[in-house]
Design an enzyme around this catalytic site. Structure first.
Site, PDB file in Angstrom:
ATOM      1  N   HIS A  81     -23.089  42.803 -17.371  1.00  0.00           N
ATOM      2  CA  HIS A  81     -24.319  42.402 -18.069  1.00  0.00           C
ATOM      3  C   HIS A  81     -25.058  43.634 -18.611  1.00  0.00           C
ATOM      4  CE1 HIS A  81     -27.981  39.773 -18.541  1.00  0.00           C
ATOM      5  NE2 HIS A  81     -28.561  40.963 -18.488  1.00  0.00           N
ATOM      6  N   GLU A  82     -25.220  44.647 -17.762  1.00  0.00           N
ATOM      7  CA  GLU A  82     -25.945  45.844 -18.183  1.00  0.00           C
ATOM      8  C   GLU A  82     -25.134  46.683 -19.168  1.00  0.00           C
ATOM      9  OE1 GLU A  82     -29.022  46.430 -17.744  1.00  0.00           O
ATOM     10  OE2 GLU A  82     -29.289  44.692 -16.442  1.00  0.00           O
ATOM     11  N   HIS A  99     -25.459  45.390 -22.681  1.00  0.00           N
ATOM     12  CA  HIS A  99     -26.677  45.848 -23.366  1.00  0.00           C
ATOM     13  C   HIS A  99     -26.469  47.232 -23.974  1.00  0.00           C
ATOM     14  CE1 HIS A  99     -29.144  42.529 -22.180  1.00  0.00           C
ATOM     15  NE2 HIS A  99     -29.229  42.842 -20.900  1.00  0.00           N
TER      16      HIS A  99
END
Length: 217
Positions: A25-26, A29
């Site tokens: 998820h990170e 980004h």
């Protein structure tokens, strides 16, 4: 189904899905931010799938651990946010909205991958092989759906708020973002009053059923 497992078995089943869910998820980004001109995450060594680089003591270890210990059947967590410098974007608000969307999208793609893994377990139908794949697939679907749906809520600083900011007129977006200082308190209140459960229950039920169907469960 997870209730049949011992505590040790639950930890074994959940540990990889949780770590991958919050780490990817990170990284998503940071990776999309890099595509739009911001190399901050890369320069700080955060564009890596090494979970140690992303671990948050509370969000990655303590909270998921407590949820597993209490047997709630609902596990989620978070990692240290990947740093993004919007000053490096050509269109800061719009580009940041796309960067924010990358996180939940990565979770939905991972949910699909875990569903396909569980499907393999269903097809193989050899208990010693199929059951670990099915259990881990269910865990992967659950954690990724929880992260995707929760992060799409338009509460600063969740990803949904960044997406909404990119759609609002500049002045209104600025006023809306002033809520960020109260965002964590708002989330705690919604969680304590169980309003968050009510808001998330139906969309999570719908999306989870869709992925469980893909898994053949």
């Amino acid at each position: 189904m997870m209730d049949e497992l011992s505590l040790l078995q639950r930890i074994v089943v959940w540990i990889l899905p949780v770590i991958f869910a919050i780490t990817v998820h990170e990284v998503a980004h940071g990776w999309v931010a890099q595509r739009y001109g911001d190399n901050t995450a890369s320069a700080l060594g955060r564009l890596t799938l090494n979970p140690i680089k992303h671990m948050d003591l509370v969000g990655t270890i303590i909270l998921p651990g407590l949820l597993l210990l209490t047997g709630t059947g609902f596990v989620f967590g978070w990692a240290k946010p990947v740093p993004v410098d919007v000053r490096n974007f050509k269109n800061p608000r719009q580009d940041m909205a796309i960067v924010a969307l990358a996180g939940p999208v990565s979770n939905l793609l991972m949910a699909l991958a875990w569903a396909l893994l569980a499907r393999v377990g269903v097809i193989v139908n050899v208990e010693s092989i199929s059951m670990p794949l099915i259990y881990m697939g269910i865990a992967g679907i659950s954690i990724n759906i929880a992260l995707a749906v929760l992060n799409l809520l338009p509460i600063p600083p969740l990803d949904g708020s960044r997406i909404l900011t990119g759609m609002l007129p500049s002045r209104l977006a600025w006023q809306y973002n002033q809520l960020e200082r109260y965002g964590f308190i708002i989330l705690l209140v919604l969680l304590y009053t169980k309003i968050l459960n009510v808001v998330l229950e139906y969309p999570m039920y719908i999306v989870q059923n869709m992925f469980m169907s893909i898994a053949g469960l």
